[in-house]
Enzyme design. Structure first.
Site, PDB file in Angstrom:
ATOM      1  N   CYS A   1      72.181  35.708  66.579  1.00 17.39           N
ATOM      2  CA  CYS A   1      71.603  35.235  66.048  1.00 17.39           C
ATOM      3  C   CYS A   1      71.380  33.987  65.436  1.00 17.39           C
ATOM      4  CB  CYS A   1      69.944  36.467  65.164  1.00 17.39           C
ATOM      5  SG  CYS A   1      69.571  37.513  66.454  1.00 17.39           S
ATOM      6  N   ALA A   2      71.183  32.668  66.591  1.00 16.15           N
ATOM      7  CA  ALA A   2      71.916  32.080  65.248  1.00 16.15           C
ATOM      8  C   ALA A   2      71.141  30.828  65.039  1.00 16.15           C
ATOM      9  CB  ALA A   2      72.755  31.189  66.831  1.00 16.15           C
TER      10      ALA A   2
ATOM     11  N   ASP B   1      73.260  37.917  62.350  1.00 20.50           N
ATOM     12  CA  ASP B   1      71.919  37.489  61.175  1.00 20.50           C
ATOM     13  C   ASP B   1      71.127  37.941  61.808  1.00 20.50           C
ATOM     14  OD1 ASP B   1      70.215  36.664  59.075  1.00 20.50           O
ATOM     15  OD2 ASP B   1      71.063  34.322  59.562  1.00 20.50           O
TER      16      ASP B   1
ATOM     17  N   LYS C   1      74.668  28.317  59.871  1.00 17.02           N
ATOM     18  CA  LYS C   1      76.321  29.282  60.379  1.00 17.02           C
ATOM     19  C   LYS C   1      76.387  29.004  61.260  1.00 17.02           C
ATOM     20  CE  LYS C   1      73.592  32.963  57.250  1.00 17.02           C
ATOM     21  NZ  LYS C   1      72.271  33.036  57.612  1.00 17.02           N
TER      22      LYS C   1
ATOM     23  N   CYS D   1      68.854  37.856  54.530  1.00 13.43           N
ATOM     24  CA  CYS D   1      68.565  37.401  53.874  1.00 13.43           C
ATOM     25  C   CYS D   1      67.073  38.453  53.395  1.00 13.43           C
ATOM     26  CB  CYS D   1      67.370  36.057  54.265  1.00 13.43           C
ATOM     27  SG  CYS D   1      66.689  35.817  55.239  1.00 13.43           S
TER      28      CYS D   1
ATOM     29  N   PRO E   1      68.144  27.942  62.939  1.00  9.39           N
ATOM     30  CA  PRO E   1      68.318  27.040  63.195  1.00  9.39           C
ATOM     31  C   PRO E   1      69.382  26.148  63.616  1.00  9.39           C
ATOM     32  CG  PRO E   1      68.191  26.916  61.124  1.00  9.39           C
ATOM     33  CD  PRO E   1      68.252  28.565  61.693  1.00  9.39           C
TER      34      PRO E   1
ATOM     35  N   ASP F   1      70.099  32.512  70.760  1.00 10.32           N
ATOM     36  CA  ASP F   1      69.072  32.339  70.018  1.00 10.32           C
ATOM     37  C   ASP F   1      67.706  33.321  71.082  1.00 10.32           C
ATOM     38  OD1 ASP F   1      67.607  32.855  67.224  1.00 10.32           O
ATOM     39  OD2 ASP F   1      66.070  32.196  68.225  1.00 10.32           O
TER      40      ASP F   1
END
Length: 478
Positions: free
Chosen positions: A296-297, A363, A302, A416, A299, A318
């Site tokens: 889930c790259a 992520d 990471k 997050c 923007p 994504d």
């Protein structure tokens, strides 16, 4: 999960002018506080109606946007208190547009020590723009007159705000027992934190009401952290190292002032987010043939950090095509290359070529409850009912991606979020389901407002972090 709207207190030092009107005859007029308040109230109303600042803020005129964004962030950090106070100032709830303007003006009038703490404990006020009280009142009335949806209520706005100035202390005391007014978070959010983090919930909430520091990630392919810190010093910007590649700025700066930013020497990324690449890559040597998936790259922060630290065969996925373009743009600025594909990571049959990965970074989509200090609208947009569906999506992603990992490979799961349902509880349940999965030392829950990580990932020095959860899970050899 990273959200695109940036906190002006972090990414730019610009705040609205303290003067209500620019000096007469000035070549370029400073936008009046009335104009900024009018647009701030519109942004606050949009958030109250369920729209993200990421969608709303780009619609504000470019000349007004820096000031409006600074004001809107400040108002959202005070919104629980401001709403409660407005409720005491009116006999019946006004129209939504009037309520938003009153709440915005009251939030500005809360500058300075607050009397909201019913328990006698001091309340740390969010950093924000400062105006003289009567300037706020006068400009709020002007803002009401300038907007068709509020102009008939200008006298009402004036009366409410002047009453607040006269009765400030008593009014603050009258809302002191209300959790939403005390903590500026929804009640369900407060109660969940009290269950999840009984020793730290108050510190988390206090930290959420402060702007996060501006943290940079130095591109080690372009320069070293020591050299870049010297370059910052040369332009009068002080910084402190954090993690393996990070620098926390003493004072936030616009990216245009950062040496070599356009050339890819540095990126803006919180210290917590920088831990992903370190956790995924540490402990083994990597080769250009090693296959890595960033599931889930967007923007792309990471993704870029992984490539700055190692030569890899990296696939960045994504589900959003526009956000994939942002990954491309970020990699191009940094001089990095990866395969970027628009696809749903939860449906590998649509995109996977059958070759297993040596490492996977997940992520996962989440409530974003850990990055509220940078995105203060999140707390007012989320609902308690949002948590379980997001937990289900995380579960689906973990189950879909685990078979794609080689035996002996590693998966880093992160969110997050500070909610345990999206972190420790999610991973514990996964480990119970999979006998070929073993947990490795990881950061666990990083909590804003605490000086150091609580988990076992001790390679990272103490510092200030956004709220994140990290777990590294290895697939054992058969």
């Amino acid at each position: 999960m990273e959200l695109p709207v940036t906190d002006p207190a972090r990414s730019s030092p610009s705040t609205p002018s303290r003067s209500a009107v620019a000096p007469q005859g000035a070549a370029r007029l400073t936008p009046s506080l009335a104009a900024q308040l009018r647009h701030t109230a519109r942004c606050v109303l949009a958030v109250e109606q369920g729209r993200s600042l990421s969608d709303v803020m780009p619609q504000v005129n470019a000349e007004l946007r820096p000031g409006v964004q600074a004001l809107t962030f400040h108002v959202l950090r005070h919104l629980g208190t401001a709403r409660a106070l407005v409720g005491k100032l009116v006999q019946r709830k006004p129209e939504p547009a009037v309520m938003a303007l009153l709440s915005s003006a009251v939030a500005l009038l809360l500058d300075g020590p607050s009397a909201v703490a019913a328990d006698g404990m001091p309340v740390t006020q969010p950093v924000g723009p400062h105006y003289e009280p009567h300037t706020v009142v006068n400009q709020a009335v002007d803002a009401a007159r300038q907007d068709r949806s509020t102009q008939r209520q200008a006298a009402f706005v004036n009366a409410c705000l002047r009453r607040f100035l006269r009765e400030r202390k008593a009014l603050l005391h009258s809302v002191a027992q209300l959790p939403v007014a005390r903590w500026n978070h929804p009640v369900w959010w407060i109660e969940r934190l009290q269950r999840d983090h009984p020793e730290h919930w108050a510190a988390i909430l206090e930290a959420n009401n402060q702007p996060g520091p501006m943290t940079l990630r130095v591109n080690r392919r372009k320069t070293t952290r020591a050299r870049y810190q010297q370059a910052l010093q040369a332009v009068g910007v002080a910084s402190t190292p954090v993690g393996s590649d990070g620098l926390v700025l003493d004072v936030p700066q616009p990216v245009e002032r950062l040496p070599g930013f356009a050339q890819g020497h540095v990126s803006v990324q919180d210290a917590a987010a920088q831990m992903a690449a370190m956790l995924l890559l540490n402990g083994r040597a990597w080769a250009p043939t090693d296959r890595v998936l960033d599931a889930c790259a967007a923007p792309g922060g990471k993704t870029a950090h992984l490539l700055e630290r190692a030569d890899l065969d990296l696939l960045a996925l994504d589900v959003d095509e526009r956000r994939c373009e942002r990954v491309h743009d970020n990699l191009q600025r940094l001089g990095l290359q990866a395969e970027v594909r628009c696809a749903d990571a939860a449906r590998p049959a649509k995109w996977w070529d059958g070759r297993a990965f040596d490492a996977i970074l997940l992520d996962a989509p989440c409530t974003a409850s850990g990055i509220v200090r940078r995105h203060p609208d999140v707390r007012w947009l989320r609902r308690a009912s949002d948590v379980d569906p997001l937990v289900a999506i995380q579960h689906t992603l973990l189950e879909a991606l685990w078979p794609l990992l080689k035996p002996g490979g590693r998966l880093v799961y992160c969110t997050c979020s500070v909610f345990r349902a999206e972190g420790a509880h999610q991973v514990s349940a996964f480990l119970e389901r999979h006998t070929d999965a073993v947990s490795r030392p990881s950061a666990g829950h990083l909590l804003p407002g605490l000086a150091a990580p609580l988990g076992e990932f001790n390679d990272n020095p103490p510092g200030e972090y956004d709220g994140f959860y990290y777990a590294r899970i290895d697939k054992v050899q058969p």
